[in-house]
Motif scaffolding. Structure first.
Motif, PDB file in Angstrom:
ATOM      1  N   UNK A 404      22.297   6.357  49.858  1.00  0.00           N
ATOM      2  CA  UNK A 404      21.406   7.722  48.649  1.00  0.00           C
ATOM      3  C   UNK A 404      20.673   8.970  49.868  1.00  0.00           C
ATOM      4  N   UNK A 405      19.511   7.908  50.554  1.00  0.00           N
ATOM      5  CA  UNK A 405      18.622   8.800  50.563  1.00  0.00           C
ATOM      6  C   UNK A 405      19.473   9.383  51.975  1.00  0.00           C
ATOM      7  N   UNK A 406      20.580   8.969  52.719  1.00  0.00           N
ATOM      8  CA  UNK A 406      21.292   9.078  54.561  1.00  0.00           C
ATOM      9  C   UNK A 406      22.194  10.053  53.422  1.00  0.00           C
ATOM     10  N   UNK A 407      22.509  10.375  52.866  1.00  0.00           N
ATOM     11  CA  UNK A 407      23.676  11.337  52.067  1.00  0.00           C
ATOM     12  C   UNK A 407      22.953  12.131  51.618  1.00  0.00           C
ATOM     13  N   UNK A 408      21.405  12.645  50.821  1.00  0.00           N
ATOM     14  CA  UNK A 408      21.280  13.764  50.287  1.00  0.00           C
ATOM     15  C   UNK A 408      20.025  14.378  52.225  1.00  0.00           C
ATOM     16  N   UNK A 409      20.473  13.591  53.142  1.00  0.00           N
ATOM     17  CA  UNK A 409      19.598  13.797  54.032  1.00  0.00           C
ATOM     18  C   UNK A 409      17.855  14.249  54.034  1.00  0.00           C
ATOM     19  N   UNK A 410      17.848  12.703  53.059  1.00  0.00           N
ATOM     20  CA  UNK A 410      15.899  12.722  53.345  1.00  0.00           C
ATOM     21  C   UNK A 410      15.704  12.285  54.482  1.00  0.00           C
ATOM     22  N   UNK A 411      16.687  10.991  55.211  1.00  0.00           N
ATOM     23  CA  UNK A 411      15.944   9.965  56.646  1.00  0.00           C
ATOM     24  C   UNK A 411      17.865  10.584  57.581  1.00  0.00           C
ATOM     25  N   UNK A 412      17.020  10.314  58.377  1.00  0.00           N
ATOM     26  CA  UNK A 412      17.557  10.382  59.199  1.00  0.00           C
ATOM     27  C   UNK A 412      17.974   8.349  60.024  1.00  0.00           C
ATOM     28  N   UNK A 413      18.975   8.213  60.009  1.00  0.00           N
ATOM     29  CA  UNK A 413      19.820   6.918  60.431  1.00  0.00           C
ATOM     30  C   UNK A 413      19.322   6.140  61.448  1.00  0.00           C
ATOM     31  N   UNK A 414      18.786   7.027  62.281  1.00  0.00           N
ATOM     32  CA  UNK A 414      18.196   6.839  64.236  1.00  0.00           C
ATOM     33  C   UNK A 414      17.266   7.720  64.883  1.00  0.00           C
TER      34      UNK A 414
END
Length: 414
Positions: A404-414
């Motif tokens: 959810x956080x990645x899809x919504x752009x709240x955090x970056x994977x790396x």
């Protein structure tokens, strides 16, 4: 003095991880307070610096919410909810779902620790009267209280701190964290129902409790209404620019003005130990931050590609720290050394630190309170019993929260 601060800080957080000082009956709150006292007595921290380090608005919000929750407790609302849950004529699977919904819903608006403190004993008594094994329902109660509290900025102590220091709006927070929190409630029910499938109806003999005990009185209508009005006013106040701490304290003051409930009784339900824990940790982490070492460490992590606002760090830190030193001390520490955290990363920290608390029994105060309150009425919930459900529910919840956080752009994977 820098060496003394570092050693004291290390000893305190090691004690947090163990849970007590060896051979002494000093718990986490006592450890934090002793650490702050050592620094003050040694002159490593002045009285002015100690007071400055304490985030009083956060403590005021916690205090106000605890008093608001005490209004519901004294009105009989929690007792009535627990009794109704334990005695509703439903199948065990439906009863389990009701426990998850009620605990999760209440914890989103009131302190999750107070919810499990109030509901655990009567829920245990009702379940045992029906001949049901209380353990899966207690696991669901604590798990749902943690998951539900992740939805809002006032759901638990660490969210309150994150929201206060990050200036996060109530509704923005709910939008960012509400969906994964709701899905985590579904996961809590599914995992407990699956792990305990076929055994939800198994239990001890109903004769262990007095079947002649009647249900508690219905909640006092006016006192319950007073609490509900307080919650509505609180939600409205959080949508305005009015200072949150002042708004919460104002509502708490209205709760204390009562012809039926003595203020001593209401204040007796406040978790003063948690407030003292916060104060001690604020002083300790403030002293460490003033040495400049945490800032240097943060810069080195960023230079090595391990930025604080990235998924690898937030995920690993939340799981490891929450299940060693506890999610509240972990968030206090990180927020003290994190100078300018992005808003999205704060949502991730709130979700990860709260959901990670379901992994093991020491992971959250709600878990510990549930176990201790259950033990007081003769129900034993062991470490292994909890872990069998806690591990899968935490892994699945964190995976969904990450997506959810990645899809919504709240955090970056790396």
């Amino acid at each position: 003095m820098t060496l003394l601060i570092i050693v004291t800080f290390a000893v305190v957080y090691l004690g947090m991880a163990i849970g007590h000082l060896p051979r002494l009956k000093v718990d986490r709150t006592g450890i934090a307070m002793l650490g702050a006292i050592v620094l003050l007595v040694a002159g490593a921290v002045t009285e002015g610096a100690a007071i400055k380090a304490i985030d009083f608005p956060t403590l005021f919000i916690l205090l106000g919410l605890m008093i608001l929750s005490a209004q519901f407790a004294l009105s009989g609302f929690y007792d009535w909810c627990a009794w109704r849950l334990a005695n509703v004529p439903w199948r065990p699977e439906a009863l389990l779902a009701a426990v998850v919904v009620v605990a999760g819903g209440l914890s989103a608006l009131l302190a999750n620790d107070v919810v499990v403190f109030a509901m655990t004993p009567l829920l245990c008594a009702g379940l045992r009267a029906r001949g049901l094994d209380a353990r899966p329902y207690l696991i669901a109660l604590a798990g749902a209280a943690n998951a539900g509290s992740a939805a809002t900025v006032i759901g638990n102590p660490q969210n309150i701190l994150i929201g206060q220091l990050g200036h996060l709006g109530f509704w923005r927070f709910l939008f960012a964290c509400g969906v994964p929190a709701f899905l985590s409630l579904v996961i809590v029910y599914w995992v407990v129902a699956r792990v305990w499938r076929g055994r939800l109806s198994d239990g001890q003999a109903p004769a262990l409790v007095n079947r002649g005990e009647g249900p508690p009185d219905a909640p006092r209508a006016w006192q319950l209404s007073k609490g509900l009005i307080g919650v509505v006013v609180l939600l409205v106040a959080f949508t305005t620019a009015f200072p949150r701490d002042v708004a919460v304290l104002g509502i708490a003051g209205c709760m204390l003005v009562s012809r039926r409930f003595a203020s001593r009784d209401m204040l007796g339900l406040v978790d003063w130990h948690l407030l003292a824990l916060f104060a001690g940790l604020f002083i300790l982490t403030g002293a460490l931050a003033d040495t400049g070492l945490p800032g240097q460490l943060v810069d080195q992590l960023a230079a090595s590609g391990l930025a604080l606002d990235r998924l690898p760090f937030l995920g690993a830190f939340s799981v490891l720290a929450s299940n060693s030193i506890g999610n509240v001390p972990a968030v206090v520490l990180l927020m003290k050394v994190w100078a300018h955290p992005p808003e999205g990363a704060l949502y991730a920290l709130a979700l990860f630190s709260t959901l990670a608390g379901n992994l093991l029994l020491p992971g959250s105060l709600a878990n510990i309170i549930t176990v201790e309150r259950a033990a007081a009425v003769g129900v034993t919930l062991g470490f292994r019993d909890h872990a069998r459900c806690g591990v899968p529910m935490t892994v699945l919840s964190l995976l969904l929260a990450t997506v959810w956080l990645l899809a919504m752009g709240y955090i970056a994977a790396v």
